[in-house]
Design a protein around this motif. Sequence first.
Motif, PDB file in Angstrom:
ATOM      1  N   GLN A   1       0.809  -1.219   0.000  1.00  0.00           N
ATOM      2  CA  GLN A   1       0.000   0.000   0.000  1.00  0.00           C
ATOM      3  C   GLN A   1       0.842   1.268   0.000  1.00  0.00           C
ATOM      4  N   GLN A   2       1.890   1.306   0.821  1.00  0.00           N
ATOM      5  CA  GLN A   2       2.602   2.557   1.021  1.00  0.00           C
ATOM      6  C   GLN A   2       3.864   2.692   0.169  1.00  0.00           C
ATOM      7  N   VAL A   3       4.518   1.583  -0.135  1.00  0.00           N
ATOM      8  CA  VAL A   3       5.726   1.649  -0.965  1.00  0.00           C
ATOM      9  C   VAL A   3       5.384   1.478  -2.437  1.00  0.00           C
ATOM     10  N   LEU A   4       4.592   0.442  -2.762  1.00  0.00           N
ATOM     11  CA  LEU A   4       4.177   0.237  -4.155  1.00  0.00           C
ATOM     12  C   LEU A   4       2.982   1.103  -4.535  1.00  0.00           C
ATOM     13  N   GLU A   5       2.302   1.645  -3.512  1.00  0.00           N
ATOM     14  CA  GLU A   5       1.159   2.546  -3.709  1.00  0.00           C
ATOM     15  C   GLU A   5       0.019   1.884  -4.493  1.00  0.00           C
ATOM     16  N   LEU A   6      -0.261   0.633  -4.159  1.00  0.00           N
ATOM     17  CA  LEU A   6      -1.431  -0.036  -4.714  1.00  0.00           C
ATOM     18  C   LEU A   6      -2.640   0.244  -3.829  1.00  0.00           C
ATOM     19  N   SER A   7      -3.814   0.108  -4.398  1.00  0.00           N
ATOM     20  CA  SER A   7      -5.036   0.400  -3.657  1.00  0.00           C
ATOM     21  C   SER A   7      -5.297  -0.668  -2.596  1.00  0.00           C
ATOM     22  N   GLN A   8      -6.193  -0.341  -1.671  1.00  0.00           N
ATOM     23  CA  GLN A   8      -6.561  -1.303  -0.640  1.00  0.00           C
ATOM     24  C   GLN A   8      -7.201  -2.549  -1.252  1.00  0.00           C
ATOM     25  N   LYS A   9      -7.995  -2.351  -2.296  1.00  0.00           N
ATOM     26  CA  LYS A   9      -8.648  -3.486  -2.960  1.00  0.00           C
ATOM     27  C   LYS A   9      -7.618  -4.432  -3.557  1.00  0.00           C
ATOM     28  N   ASN A  10      -6.659  -3.895  -4.292  1.00  0.00           N
ATOM     29  CA  ASN A  10      -5.633  -4.737  -4.902  1.00  0.00           C
ATOM     30  C   ASN A  10      -4.759  -5.405  -3.838  1.00  0.00           C
ATOM     31  N   THR A  11      -4.491  -4.685  -2.750  1.00  0.00           N
ATOM     32  CA  THR A  11      -3.711  -5.272  -1.658  1.00  0.00           C
ATOM     33  C   THR A  11      -4.425  -6.486  -1.074  1.00  0.00           C
ATOM     34  N   GLY A  12      -5.722  -6.324  -0.809  1.00  0.00           N
ATOM     35  CA  GLY A  12      -6.498  -7.448  -0.276  1.00  0.00           C
ATOM     36  C   GLY A  12      -6.537  -8.626  -1.227  1.00  0.00           C
ATOM     37  N   ILE A  13      -6.647  -8.360  -2.522  1.00  0.00           N
ATOM     38  CA  ILE A  13      -6.684  -9.441  -3.515  1.00  0.00           C
ATOM     39  C   ILE A  13      -5.363 -10.198  -3.528  1.00  0.00           C
ATOM     40  N   LEU A  14      -4.254  -9.463  -3.487  1.00  0.00           N
ATOM     41  CA  LEU A  14      -2.938 -10.105  -3.531  1.00  0.00           C
ATOM     42  C   LEU A  14      -2.703 -10.987  -2.303  1.00  0.00           C
ATOM     43  N   VAL A  15      -3.059 -10.484  -1.122  1.00  0.00           N
ATOM     44  CA  VAL A  15      -2.897 -11.282   0.096  1.00  0.00           C
ATOM     45  C   VAL A  15      -3.809 -12.507   0.057  1.00  0.00           C
ATOM     46  N   LEU A  16      -5.034 -12.323  -0.430  1.00  0.00           N
ATOM     47  CA  LEU A  16      -5.972 -13.441  -0.519  1.00  0.00           C
ATOM     48  C   LEU A  16      -5.482 -14.506  -1.483  1.00  0.00           C
ATOM     49  N   VAL A  17      -4.932 -14.088  -2.619  1.00  0.00           N
ATOM     50  CA  VAL A  17      -4.404 -15.044  -3.590  1.00  0.00           C
ATOM     51  C   VAL A  17      -3.329 -15.921  -2.943  1.00  0.00           C
ATOM     52  N   GLY A  18      -2.459 -15.283  -2.180  1.00  0.00           N
ATOM     53  CA  GLY A  18      -1.406 -16.046  -1.519  1.00  0.00           C
ATOM     54  C   GLY A  18      -1.945 -17.077  -0.553  1.00  0.00           C
ATOM     55  N   GLN A  19      -2.936 -16.697   0.246  1.00  0.00           N
ATOM     56  CA  GLN A  19      -3.486 -17.627   1.227  1.00  0.00           C
ATOM     57  C   GLN A  19      -4.276 -18.759   0.568  1.00  0.00           C
ATOM     58  N   VAL A  20      -4.963 -18.456  -0.521  1.00  0.00           N
ATOM     59  CA  VAL A  20      -5.715 -19.498  -1.240  1.00  0.00           C
ATOM     60  C   VAL A  20      -4.762 -20.518  -1.851  1.00  0.00           C
ATOM     61  N   VAL A  21      -3.705 -20.032  -2.493  1.00  0.00           N
ATOM     62  CA  VAL A  21      -2.717 -20.947  -3.083  1.00  0.00           C
ATOM     63  C   VAL A  21      -2.083 -21.802  -1.992  1.00  0.00           C
ATOM     64  N   ASP A  22      -1.762 -21.190  -0.872  1.00  0.00           N
ATOM     65  CA  ASP A  22      -1.192 -21.915   0.261  1.00  0.00           C
ATOM     66  C   ASP A  22      -2.133 -23.016   0.727  1.00  0.00           C
ATOM     67  N   GLY A  23      -3.417 -22.678   0.881  1.00  0.00           N
ATOM     68  CA  GLY A  23      -4.384 -23.659   1.359  1.00  0.00           C
ATOM     69  C   GLY A  23      -4.601 -24.812   0.391  1.00  0.00           C
ATOM     70  N   LEU A  24      -4.573 -24.519  -0.911  1.00  0.00           N
ATOM     71  CA  LEU A  24      -4.778 -25.576  -1.909  1.00  0.00           C
ATOM     72  C   LEU A  24      -3.549 -26.466  -2.054  1.00  0.00           C
ATOM     73  N   TRP A  25      -2.367 -25.894  -1.916  1.00  0.00           N
ATOM     74  CA  TRP A  25      -1.135 -26.648  -2.139  1.00  0.00           C
ATOM     75  C   TRP A  25      -0.747 -27.498  -0.939  1.00  0.00           C
ATOM     76  N   THR A  26      -1.146 -27.097   0.247  1.00  0.00           N
ATOM     77  CA  THR A  26      -0.756 -27.808   1.465  1.00  0.00           C
ATOM     78  C   THR A  26      -1.117 -29.296   1.447  1.00  0.00           C
ATOM     79  N   PRO A  27      -2.386 -29.679   1.177  1.00  0.00           N
ATOM     80  CA  PRO A  27      -2.690 -31.119   1.149  1.00  0.00           C
ATOM     81  C   PRO A  27      -1.981 -31.858   0.026  1.00  0.00           C
TER      82      PRO A  27
END
Length: 336
Positions: free
Chosen positions: A89-115
């Motif tokens: 948000q503050q260094v790359l200056e992306l919006s809050q919406k895009n920030t939330g999407i990027l963090v969510l993508v990471g957690q979803v990939v993590d959850g799918l790959w774990t099993p």
Amino acid sequence: APVGFHSAMASAPKGTGRGMAGAEDEEGGAAPRLPDTGEGEGEAARAMRKRHQGGDALGIKLIVSYGLGHVLNDLAASMWFFYIVLYIQQVLELSQKNTGILVLVGQVVDGLWTPVVGFGSDRTQSWMGRRKPWYLFGVICVVFSFTLVFGGCLPGATPDNFLKSFCILGPWNGASKRSITLLVVFIALFQIGWASSQVSHLALIPDLSRSKRQTTTLSAVRYGVTVTCNICVLVALWLLLDLRTQGGSVKTCNVRLQKEDQPTFQYLSWGVTGIGVICATFFLTGIPNRPEQAIKAKLRDGDVGAKWNFFQEEMFWKTGLLYMLTRLIININMVY
């Protein structure tokens, strides 16, 4: 939140449908004596067999090597959870919406790959054993992607020198479809690697020993290293930001990050990667390739077909739910 099921799923021995604690005897001592496998058994295998029988200590080398094996993941996770939202948000200056999407993508990939890692590592057969190939794959993915998440710049690159042209992400160019797409790819690869290393590393505990005291020692060392890495990342970034402000104190340092802070995060990401690679090398050389062979004779033939029995155990769901909710609280505090 998906990280919560790592522990319960990864630490269950292949086909037994039981967690780590269920592998020991009722009294919490060593497992029963295992049958000999023959005269051709090597010295390392005999030592491992003796350890599983509770007659030998783990040894300082093995304990230290195991503890060092998760340093890369711990340092990277600390930097990710503590600073990724602020950085985007503050260094790359992306919006809050895009920030939330990027963090969510990471957690979803993590959850799918774990099993996938848990299922695959139980059935992998190689000269490195079951867990190490997945661990090595994870280390390679994290090393390749982590510095790219934080700009992909060479040390010393700034918006004012020629090194900025070598920055893959282009962190000073502002938000664009290209930068967001690259971030999605880098973050997904990072989460795949992180989950691969974390699950395979944790699953090694019941492979190394079935003694309750020894598995508790390994777990304690693992989480002690995690806490140490969290503190080190916080102190390191504090010192780096303080150095950038030319000796300013906490009272005078800007609370809000700026684009000019990007090199600080880049330096820290390279430092995390370098230290992590060194520690991973000690792990790979200090841990036996096939520790599970010492207990292979103990597994019943009928257990091989019981692939998903742990889904039917009440304790699996209780432990998984408790751990997931605990990690959720910790992660929310770390991120926000």
